[in-house]
Write an enzyme that holds these catalytic residues in place. Sequence first.
Site, PDB file in Angstrom:
ATOM      1  N   PHE A 156      -7.641   3.432   4.979  1.00 52.10           N
ATOM      2  CA  PHE A 156      -6.955   2.450   5.819  1.00 52.10           C
ATOM      3  C   PHE A 156      -7.923   1.437   6.420  1.00 52.10           C
ATOM      4  O   PHE A 156      -7.591   0.769   7.388  1.00 52.10           O
ATOM      5  CB  PHE A 156      -6.196   3.155   6.947  1.00 52.10           C
ATOM      6  CG  PHE A 156      -4.995   3.926   6.475  1.00 52.10           C
ATOM      7  CD1 PHE A 156      -3.815   3.280   6.121  1.00 52.10           C
ATOM      8  CD2 PHE A 156      -5.039   5.311   6.362  1.00 52.10           C
ATOM      9  CE1 PHE A 156      -2.707   3.987   5.697  1.00 52.10           C
ATOM     10  CE2 PHE A 156      -3.933   6.029   5.930  1.00 52.10           C
ATOM     11  CZ  PHE A 156      -2.764   5.369   5.590  1.00 52.10           C
ATOM     12  N   THR A 199       0.826  -1.215   0.000  1.00 50.09           N
ATOM     13  CA  THR A 199       0.000   0.000   0.000  1.00 50.09           C
ATOM     14  C   THR A 199       0.858   1.261   0.000  1.00 50.09           C
ATOM     15  O   THR A 199       0.535   2.236  -0.681  1.00 50.09           O
ATOM     16  CB  THR A 199      -0.937  -0.004   1.220  1.00 50.09           C
ATOM     17  OG1 THR A 199      -0.166  -0.234   2.404  1.00 50.09           O
ATOM     18  CG2 THR A 199      -1.989  -1.086   1.085  1.00 50.09           C
ATOM     19  N   CYS A 222      -6.228  -0.901   9.309  1.00 50.12           N
ATOM     20  CA  CYS A 222      -4.809  -1.207   9.108  1.00 50.12           C
ATOM     21  C   CYS A 222      -4.006  -0.945  10.381  1.00 50.12           C
ATOM     22  O   CYS A 222      -3.945   0.182  10.872  1.00 50.12           O
ATOM     23  CB  CYS A 222      -4.267  -0.356   7.954  1.00 50.12           C
ATOM     24  SG  CYS A 222      -2.495  -0.540   7.695  1.00 50.12           S
TER      25      CYS A 222
END
Length: 1069
Positions: free
Chosen positions: A397, A269, A404
């Site tokens: 996220f 990411t 995350c």
Amino acid sequence: MSTPIPAPPTLPFIGNVASIDKELSLNSFNLLARQYGEIVFLDLAGYKDLLASSYEILNEVSDEKRFKKIIHPVLEQVRNAVTDGLFTAHVPDEPNWFIAHRILMPAFSTANVLGMFDDMYDIVSQLVLKWERFGSNDPIDVSADFTRLTLDAIALCSMSYRLNSFYREELPPFAQAMGEFLLESGSRALRPSIVNTLMRANANKYQENIDIMMNLAKEILADRKAHPTDKKDLLTVMIEGRDKETGLGLSDDNVVRNLITFLVAGHETTSGLLSFVMYYLLRYPDTMRKLREEIDTKIGDRPMKPSDLHKLPYLLAVLRETLRLSPTAPLRTAAPLEDTTLLNGKYFVPKGHSMSLNIYMIHRDPRIWGDDAEEFRPERMLDGKFEAMPPNAWQPFGFGMRACIGRPFAWQEAQMALVGIMQRFDFVMHDPSYNLALRQTLTIKPKDFYIHAIPRAGKPRLLATPSNYLVASSANDGKGSVNQGDASQNGASPGQPLYVLYGSNAGSSESFAQRIAAESAAHGFRASIGTLDSAAGHLPKDGPLIIVTASFEGLLFNCGTVIQICQPADNAKQFVTWLTDLKGEVLKDIPYAVFGCGNREWAKTFQRVPTLIDQALNERGAKRLISRGEGDAGGSEFFESFDKWTSELWEELTKVYQTQGKEVAAGLKITTVDTGSSRATLLRQSDTAFGTVIENRVLTAPGAPEKRHIEFVLPEGMTYRAGDYLAIIPVNPPQYVHRVIAHFGLSAEQEITVSVSGPTSLPVNKPISIFNLLSGYVELSQPATTRDLRILGESANTVTSTAAIKRLSSSYSDEVIAKRLSVLDILELYPDIKISFEAFLQLLPAMRVRQYSISSSPLWNPSHVTLTISVIQSSSIAGRKEPFYGVASTYLASLRPGDKVQMAVRPSNSAFHLPSDPSVPLFLFAAGSGIAPLRGFLQERAIQAQSGRNVGKSLLYFGCRRPDVDFLYADDDLKKWGELGVVDVRPAFSQATSGRMHVQDRIWEDRQELQKAYCQGSKFYLCGSRGVATSVKEKLTMIIADLKQVDDESATKMFEEIMNGRFATDVFE
């Protein structure tokens, strides 16, 4: 009672799988959202899913008392490697997740991540060192190098393990295996399980990649157990940590699975985020300037320190805005804990039913982000606006308990990387016309995005990246690299350095710049040629600077919230931003000259950017060599004005620098390689730049000026929006090529090599046939310039031809421009004018790319486009018996199904796209083939209407000759869409037997209806020739004057004010 959820048609057994792009499923999901709206039901080979794309639904689903995260089929496949790792565990069914989460959560606190600063800085320094040693000449694969950065960082910071990616030519085996594993996981998710079982080779490779990842994780764990360390990194925590609630630790197998999870999710990411940041900074140079200014002001040249983190507000805004527009994890999946409804009972969703939340589209919801939601604007994240946004509007996220865990790590790493590279380099795109394309695995990244990193200190380097990459791809070495602009690389003898810079979108300014560079050797100069952006921040000082550039409609740089109508070329934006921000006489005594291209009919953009550059250079102390030149592309003296200006330029340069001239053709040499006795066969293989013709049919009646409908399959991975352009590299009509060959007594099969002493657009130092050279690399029918006439006059050998050249020169506009008289025409008319083939080639401009409006919508077919074109074939005004052929339209008309065509999608003006809300009514104006983009708009609206969306009515004012001759699409598309209630067609027949009228006349007849439509919020679009555009604008202004009872001047001013943001035009010559 709940509303039925719309669903696209399905196929037996596979459902909607066939309509999902296997390489870029996100694009298919986005198109479905545009077609069906906020929610759509999908059957993916038996997996039932609801695709939600509105903020209202996301906000409601972000309630962990009603919904939970579930594992999407793609992640189910990823579990083949990581089983119950943090990212893929089934919660609450797999207790290892709770143990690992409680043990590892403290390790990712902001304070603990701060302790990783030195290791992160180590890896960032390796990236900077590589780019410094790599140099500015070769293109950098941004995603690949940021993958190296983030993979090495997570390995070193969390496991104290060095992968040393920057010391390898290729990515580490783990990274290669991981990429292939993620791609195959996505593919397996869209296949029935029986198909996956039968694909033995794929299954074996899949398992091989899993083994590579597992072996590395086991090796790291075994090494740590064999060599314990006092360093309390993430691996130590996983080995030694104990859950405070249960007292349990992680098994070796779970440690291995989570090591793979961190190596995959911990780098994928962030590398995507950094890659997207680079794209947006280069696409929006004002943002680049503001970020660089913040870093230079607050950190300067010193190394970044931990205390600098989170204290660069504009940098944080850039990161947040990047993740809004390009969330690297673009979807998350949830399911209700019980049967429920959404949006106050509107949609029923049963317990456990999968819901894919399309964060990519939700982050573009205009109800939250405004009408400019598609624009990159970090300012929307500043001054408390980010904190004040509606809850759950920004979710890159993930959310809640399953969000995350590594967000602080990624946030710190991204800040450090951007500061490190911004301190050391200036950047330009390898392809200035690059439009963002996506590559999708588990996450998304830019596809085929390359940049050049130019050290901020040191000798200036000019990068000759072309205005249109299609030009480069037809002339480069096939590897995507473009030759530098230094003439010395082509064997030039030493001379006074001269730097030619251009800002060009379609190629006119670049062509003029090429002319100057090509002529330089004949005047004793050694030219380097490059884009204006390639010189931003480091103008050369050892030679004169010659600039050729233009202005374009659009949003002006530094415009803030005020909509302007002028902007530089794509490859000049950074230069203009940099130049206008300079203070004092920092460019003192740099000699320069500026020539501006434009069209005087567009008074508000004409010469705006060239004038700005000329004035800014002068104010910063640079020394103007000659007055700024002006070329009016809409007038008859466009080329003549350039010739006059360059004559004055060379006169001044040779006087100032005391250089010596040479023979006109001395810089070019041709060597015969093959006399043509044996035919050379060129095999052109399809690549990603080649589309395929599907259909090519005539739309008009026999005997009428021909208009055609052409359908193409796009190159793989290429996407478009309704209203965009398709750029085509044409070839000259074979009739023109054979005329040249016959005139010079050559053979079409003769092979030659071309060598030059300066920059050129011709293929050099490799064999090419005469026919292919003349077909694809030069313009044969462009009117001769006054410079051309001067050179031809020097070779005239009779009184008649000498007099003729003088007559053409003295009546240039009427005799040459108006009659489209080319160099070839003149040589044929006056055969005693003898010039060599080399000299003839030097007189010809490079082949230009032509752009055509796309006449289809991706909702119809995302991988196909259509064009609606006028074929130009008319009697020769120059008096020749042969007709005049339009170069590109003749080429397109000749295509047959199966033919390969080199093409690229180019975005139109940002305003010339459909509003995101399909209920907004449209007023459309077109004549002839100008209907092309409007057909795409109507096609999209029709498909949305058929899918159940509320679509506003469109009125189409369409200019034609007669209903039985060229009323394009009247009996099929327009009729069908009219019956759907999508469009009301108002034709205007200019040659009808009765009731003749033009578009503007029909507008005047319907003026009351038009006034009403404006008040109802309609948007207005016009596509057509300059004459059509002028006439329609004049009539709209008359309507305002009539309604408001004001004079013409006041009405014109009112038109500009009230149509701001409501009236978009696409005008062609």
